[in-house]
Design an enzyme around this catalytic site. Structure first.
Site, short mmCIF file in Angstrom:
data_model
loop_
_atom_site.label_atom_id
_atom_site.label_comp_id
_atom_site.label_asym_id
_atom_site.label_seq_id
_atom_site.Cartn_x
_atom_site.Cartn_y
_atom_site.Cartn_z
N TYR A 32 0.86 -1.23 0.07
CA TYR A 32 -0.16 -0.01 -0.02
C TYR A 32 1.02 1.23 -0.08
O TYR A 32 1.87 1.32 0.87
CB TYR A 32 -0.86 0.09 1.10
CG TYR A 32 -1.64 1.31 1.26
CD1 TYR A 32 -2.91 1.63 0.55
CD2 TYR A 32 -1.21 2.38 2.03
CE1 TYR A 32 -3.74 2.69 0.82
CE2 TYR A 32 -1.96 3.55 2.14
CZ TYR A 32 -3.00 3.63 1.56
OH TYR A 32 -3.84 4.84 1.59
N LYS B 144 3.76 10.90 8.08
CA LYS B 144 2.87 10.53 8.97
C LYS B 144 3.90 11.21 10.36
O LYS B 144 3.15 12.29 10.75
CB LYS B 144 2.91 9.09 9.13
CG LYS B 144 1.82 8.43 8.24
CD LYS B 144 1.47 7.07 8.57
CE LYS B 144 0.59 6.42 7.42
NZ LYS B 144 -0.69 6.91 7.75
#
Length: 425
Positions: free
Chosen positions: A141, A271
C-alpha cells in the site's frame, strides 16, 4: 457537538454517505488519551493513524508551533527559503541513510510517493531511456492518489475498483517468510524473475521495507529486503523505499531499512515526521539521482506543491526530530515490543485468531473473519480504548510513550472482542 450535521453532511474516510458509521466526538487529547465530549478517556492505540509517536499536546511541539505561528504560518517556497525548512532538512539529512542528501518537501505521504515516482521517471528520461513501469509487491500500500494507487496491490486492496483507469505496473509475489521465521532464499524467486524479464522497462522498485502496512500488516524477513537491494544493483534499477508508516522508530529501528542494513536511492517519509501535529512529508534522494534528474531536458525537477516547505509544519517537524534525536524512543519501542511478544501469542488460543505478529511498537491480531466495524468500535470505546481495525486485522500502533499498563489495556480490549461473536461477520 452537532453530530446530526456531521452524519448528514461530512464524508469521513472510507465510509458510506448512505449508511454512515458512528463517529465519536473528541474534544481534546493529552498524552496517550483522547477525551470524548461525553467524558470518557480513551487510550489511543492507533497514534492517529501512526503519526502521534510522542503523544498528544507535547510541550516541546506545542512551543515550536506557538513560536512559529507568531512569525509566519505560511510563505511560498518558490524563490524563498526560511529557517524552519533549513532546520528540518538538516535533521533529515543527518538522520536518514547516509547516502541520501537531497530533500524535497511535500504535503502528505501520498504526495511523497507521487514525487518519488516522478523522480524515477525523470531520472531515466534524463539518461535517454523510456522506462514507464514500476516493480512493486503484492499486498503493498502506498497511498490514495492515482500514481500511488497504481503501485498498490490492484487485487488485494481498497483500490481494486480503479483497475482499468490506473497505469498497469508489475507486481511480484509478496514475501512469505515472517520477520522471526527462518529465511528461505526461494522467497525472492518471483521478484528476481520479474526483474530478469522486465528490468529494461522498470524505472524503479518501490516497496515498504519490513512492514507492509495497510495492505495487510505483514511483517517480513530482513533478508528479503537485502536481496531486493542486491538485485536492484545487479539490474541497474532504482530502489524507492516507502517509510511513511515505518519511519522514525515505529519498527524499533529509526528506519525499517536498518533491519536489513540497506540504503535506498529514494526514501519517502511522512506521518510521524511532525509527531502528528501537521501534514508534512519528504522525499529524500541521493545526489546522483537528483543531479541526473536536473541534468535532463527540463533542467529541474518538475514538481512544486503550493504548501511545500510550510514554515509552521517544518518548525513542528524539526521539534519532533529533536525529540527523536534524544533517543528515548529506542527504549520505549523495545518495551512495547517485549510486552507484545509476551502477551499476543496466547491470543492464538482463540478459535477466531489465525495469526499474531509484532515488531517494535506494532502489534497485529489477524482473525479468520472480518470485523463488524460498528459493533467492534463500540466495544473498544466501552473498554476505554481507541482501536480502528480493518478487514480481518485488529492492529495496534500506540504512541511510543505508552506505559505497560496502557498497552495491556489495549490487548485486553482486543481479547474481549474475540469473545464477542457479534464483533465479527
Amino acid at each position: 457537538m452537532d453530530l446530526d450535521f456531521d452524519k448528514n453532511h461530512i464524508w469521513h474516510p472510507y465510509t458510506s454517505t448512505i449508511n454512515p458509521l458512528t463517529c465519536y466526538p473528541v474534544i481534546g487529547a493529552q498524552g496517550v488519551h483522547l477525551e470524548l465530549e461525553t467524558g470518557e478517556q480513551l487510550i489511543d492505540g492507533m497514534s492517529s493513524w501512526w503519526s502521534t509517536i510522542h503523544g498528544y499536546n507535547h510541550p516541546h511541539l506545542n512551543a515550536a508551533a506557538h513560536s512559529q505561528i507568531d512569525k509566519m504560518s505560511h510563505v511560498m517556497f518558490g524563490g524563498i527559503t526560511h529557517n524552519p525548512a533549513i532546520d528540518l532538512c538538516k535533521k533529515l539529512v543527518d538522520l536518514t541513510p547516509s547516502n541520501l542528501e537531497k530533500v524535497f518537501l511535500a504535503d502528505s505521504g501520498s504526495v511523497a510517493v507521487e514525487v518519488s515516482l516522478k523522480m524515477a521517471l525523470q531520472y531515466w528520461h534524463a539518461k535517454g531511456e523510456q522506462r514507464p513501469k514500476f516493480l512493486t509487491l503484492r499486498d503493498g500500500y502506498h497511498g490514495d492518489t492515482f500514481a500511488a494507487m497504481s503501485v498498490t496491490d490492484p487485487n488485494n486492496s481498497m483500490h481494486s475498483l480503479y483497475k482499468g483507469f490506473l497505469p498497469e505496473h508489475i507486481f511480484a509475489n509478496s514475501p512469505q517468510a515472517g520477520f522471526w521465521d527462518e529465511w528461505d532464499e526461494n522467497d525472492l524467486d518471483d521478484f528476481k524473475h520479474q526483474l530478469e524479464v522486465h528490468h529494461k522497462q522498470i524505472a524503479a522498485v518501490i516497496m515498504e521495507p519490513i512492514v507492509q502496512g495497510a495492505g495487510g500488516m505483514r511483517i517480513y524477513h530482513p533478508e528479503y529486503l537485502k536481496g531486493v537491494r542486491r538485485l536492484c544493483d545487479q539490474y541497474g534499477v532504482l530502489l524507492i523505499l516507502d517509510e511513511i508508516a515505518t519511519g522514525f522508530g515505529r519498527t524499533g529501528k529509526l528506519f525499517a531499512c536498518e533491519h536489513a542494513n540497506v540504503q535506498p536511492d529514494i526514501l519517502c517519509v511522512g506521518k510521524a515526521l511532525t509527531g502528528g501535529y501537521m501534514t508534512l512529508s519528504a522525499t529524500v534522494a541521493t545526489k546522483h539521482v537528483a543531479d541526473t534528474v536536473c541534468g535532463g531536458e527540463a533542467g529541474c525537477f518538475m514538481h512544486g506543491p503550493t504548501f511545500m516547505g510550510n514554515p509552521l509544519a517544518c518548525a513542528v517537524g524539526a521539534a519532533s526530530l529533536e525529540l527523536i534525536e534524544q533517543g528515548e524512543w529506542q527504549q520505549q519501542t523495545k518495551a512495547i515490543e517485549t510486552h507484545f511478544s509476551h502477551t499476543l501469542p496466547r491470543l492464538l488460543e482463540h478459535e477466531l485468531v489465525s495469526d499474531v505478529r509484532w515488531l517494535g511498537a506494532i502489534g497485529v491480531v489477524e482473525a479468520h473473519k472480518n470485523v463488524n466495524m460498528e459493533v467492534i468500535q463500540a466495544h473498544f470505546v466501552e473498554q476505554g480504548v481507541w482501536i480502528r481495525p480493518f478487514g480481518k486485522l485488529i492492529y495496534m500502533m500506540p504512541p511510543f510513550i505508552s506505559t505497560e499498563d496502557e498497552i495491556q489495556k489495549l490487548i485486553d480490549a482486543v481479547e474481549g472482542a474475540l469473545h464477542k461473536a457479534e464483533c465479527f461477520i
